[in-house]
Scaffold this motif. Structure first.
Motif, PDB file in Angstrom:
ATOM      1  N   ARG A 124       0.819  -1.215   0.000  1.00  0.00           N
ATOM      2  CA  ARG A 124       0.000   0.000   0.000  1.00  0.00           C
ATOM      3  C   ARG A 124       0.855   1.267   0.000  1.00  0.00           C
ATOM      4  O   ARG A 124       0.348   2.365   0.204  1.00  0.00           O
ATOM      5  CB  ARG A 124      -0.929   0.004   1.218  1.00  0.00           C
ATOM      6  N   ARG A 127      -0.151   3.757  -2.717  1.00  0.00           N
ATOM      7  CA  ARG A 127      -1.394   4.469  -2.395  1.00  0.00           C
ATOM      8  C   ARG A 127      -1.173   5.511  -1.306  1.00  0.00           C
ATOM      9  O   ARG A 127      -1.718   6.617  -1.369  1.00  0.00           O
ATOM     10  CB  ARG A 127      -2.468   3.471  -1.975  1.00  0.00           C
ATOM     11  N   SER A 130       0.394   8.377  -2.859  1.00  0.00           N
ATOM     12  CA  SER A 130      -0.541   9.121  -3.708  1.00  0.00           C
ATOM     13  C   SER A 130      -1.388  10.069  -2.863  1.00  0.00           C
ATOM     14  O   SER A 130      -1.772  11.146  -3.319  1.00  0.00           O
ATOM     15  CB  SER A 130      -1.442   8.161  -4.507  1.00  0.00           C
ATOM     16  N   THR A 255      -4.917   9.460  -8.758  1.00  0.00           N
ATOM     17  CA  THR A 255      -5.860   8.455  -8.265  1.00  0.00           C
ATOM     18  C   THR A 255      -5.663   7.127  -8.982  1.00  0.00           C
ATOM     19  O   THR A 255      -5.576   6.063  -8.351  1.00  0.00           O
ATOM     20  CB  THR A 255      -7.303   8.950  -8.461  1.00  0.00           C
ATOM     21  N   GLY A 258      -2.105   5.752  -8.131  1.00  0.00           N
ATOM     22  CA  GLY A 258      -2.025   5.216  -6.782  1.00  0.00           C
ATOM     23  C   GLY A 258      -2.600   3.818  -6.671  1.00  0.00           C
ATOM     24  O   GLY A 258      -2.137   3.003  -5.877  1.00  0.00           O
ATOM     25  N   ARG A 259      -3.616   3.515  -7.475  1.00  0.00           N
ATOM     26  CA  ARG A 259      -4.239   2.193  -7.427  1.00  0.00           C
ATOM     27  C   ARG A 259      -3.450   1.145  -8.208  1.00  0.00           C
ATOM     28  O   ARG A 259      -3.556  -0.053  -7.935  1.00  0.00           O
ATOM     29  CB  ARG A 259      -5.677   2.278  -7.976  1.00  0.00           C
TER      30      ARG A 259
END
Length: 401
Positions: A124, A127, A130, A255, A258-259
């Motif tokens: 993670r 993310r 981000s 977005t 980040g994923r």
């Protein structure tokens, strides 16, 4: 996601507004300080140079300090520098203050990045980064257009005052959200181990990719306000709207990036930089057509910012757990790109192609970033040898480290 990560994102929003708002302020700053537009662009580079020097230097200097105290201290210096810059409208002094505040911001960003990735699991990290970096895109959506409007109606100094107030508020939020004595993250290793963590060739390829991806978008963004007014024919009052749309594209890119960054960093990097290369060339070819340029500006931001979590995932994946200095050097790499790109674009503007030439500069940087990414992927696959690990993973094997 821990709430403190969002507070760190608010800090990057407040200070990131200052980093990018000059895109909309450069024409008025140049007029007020009586310097050519290309020379005023050095204020962008001065801030970036301060970050290049400040990120690794201040990361090392604060290794033994609680992150709460160090982060708040950096924000205090940042606020003081902006107040001083607003009070003394002299170009040489502005250059110095931009460098000083750039150093303070670098220290904040370096520690904020390490804190963010230390608070979450390895899968993670992209993310979390981000979220922190989304403060920059929000600064483009809200801060940069707001600063431009302030400059147009009350003078560019008002934008500096606004940044000082926002940063002070973010500092208060940090002090409230990160209680005294709590250190957001794992224990930090000693200086020798931090220095040893940099002795990995693959890491420096990742740093080069970081710098190039940033240069690809900043080459255009640094002079975007001037391009829109002088070449595209956008009215002065509509420039903040276009800058806000750029921020929307940046947030969308962050977005998505980040994923995807933790699972497929190379794919994200190649897609993003390929998009930037095509879009930047399109801006160069259609610079006088607002109906074409404005949508391309949004795509430029999306393509550029989708790569941001991916370059961070690559760097922190190579670094492993020893990441304070290595993360700070990555911040410096970001700002090598931010420092070099306006300078190169300024040279191109003065050489004859004019403002439209910045699109070709951005495209050239993007294509070089594609080459750097391909080299990184090739070296990673070579280091992984015959293992079954997926080559596009954010975490390289022990051999790659």
């Amino acid at each position: 996601m821990p709430f403190i990560v969002y507070i760190l994102g608010f800090g990057t929003f407040a200070q990131g507004t200052s980093e990018f708002m000059l895109s909309g302020l450069l024409p008025s700053v140049a007029d007020d300080l009586d310097v050519p537009l290309s020379e005023a662009g050095l204020l962008v580079s001065a801030f970036a140079v301060g970050m290049i020097v400040g990120a690794p230097l201040l990361a090392l200097a604060t290794l033994g300090l609680p992150r709460r105290a160090a982060l708040a201290g950096f924000q205090t210096v940042f606020v003081a520098g902006h107040v001083a810059a607003a009070l003394v409208p002299h170009f040489a002094f502005q250059l110095v203050m931009r460098a000083v505040t750039g150093m303070a911001y670098a220290g904040f960003w370096a520690l904020a990045s390490v804190a963010a990735v230390s608070l979450v699991a390895a899968d993670r990290r992209g993310r979390a980064m981000s979220v922190v970096v989304s403060g920059l895109s929000l600064s483009m959506i809200i801060g940069v257009p707001g600063g431009t409007l302030l400059a147009q109606h009350t003078g560019w100094q008002a934008a500096f005052w606004a940044v000082a107030v926002l940063t002070a508020l973010s500092g208060i939020a940090l002090l409230l959200g990160l209680p005294g004595g709590h250190d957001a993250g794992t224990p930090r290793p000693g200086l020798r181990r931090e220095l040893r963590s940099l002795a990995v060739p693959l890491l420096w390829v990742a740093y080069a990719t970081t710098a190039l991806t940033v240069s690809a978008t900043i080459a255009v963004f640094s002079y975007l306000g001037a391009l829109l007014q002088d070449v595209t024919g956008v009215s002065e009052g509509f420039v903040p709207v276009v800058l806000g749309l750029y921020g929307v594209g940046a947030l969308a890119g962050l977005t998505v990036g980040g994923r995807r960054a933790d699972r497929a960093p190379f794919g994200v990097l190649l897609t993003g930089m390929g998009t930037v290369a095509i879009v930047a060339a399109g801006i160069a070819l259609s610079a006088d057509n607002a109906s074409v340029v404005i949508p391309l500006v949004v795509l430029l931001a999306a393509g550029g910012f989708v790569t941001n979590p991916a370059v961070n995932a690559r760097v922190f994946g190579v670094l492993g757990e020893t990441r304070t200095l290595g993360g700070a050097v990555n911040i410096a790499a970001f700002n090598v790109g931010i420092a070099v790109a306006p300078w190169v674009s300024g040279l191109v503007i003065d050489a004859g192609p004019g403002l439209a030439g910045i699109g070709w500069v951005g495209a050239a940087f993007a294509l070089t970033a594609v080459a750097s990414t391909l080299l990184d992927r090739l070296l990673t696959r070579h280091d992984q040898g015959t293992t079954t690990t997926v080559p596009d993973a954010a975490e390289p094997t022990t051999a790659a480290r």
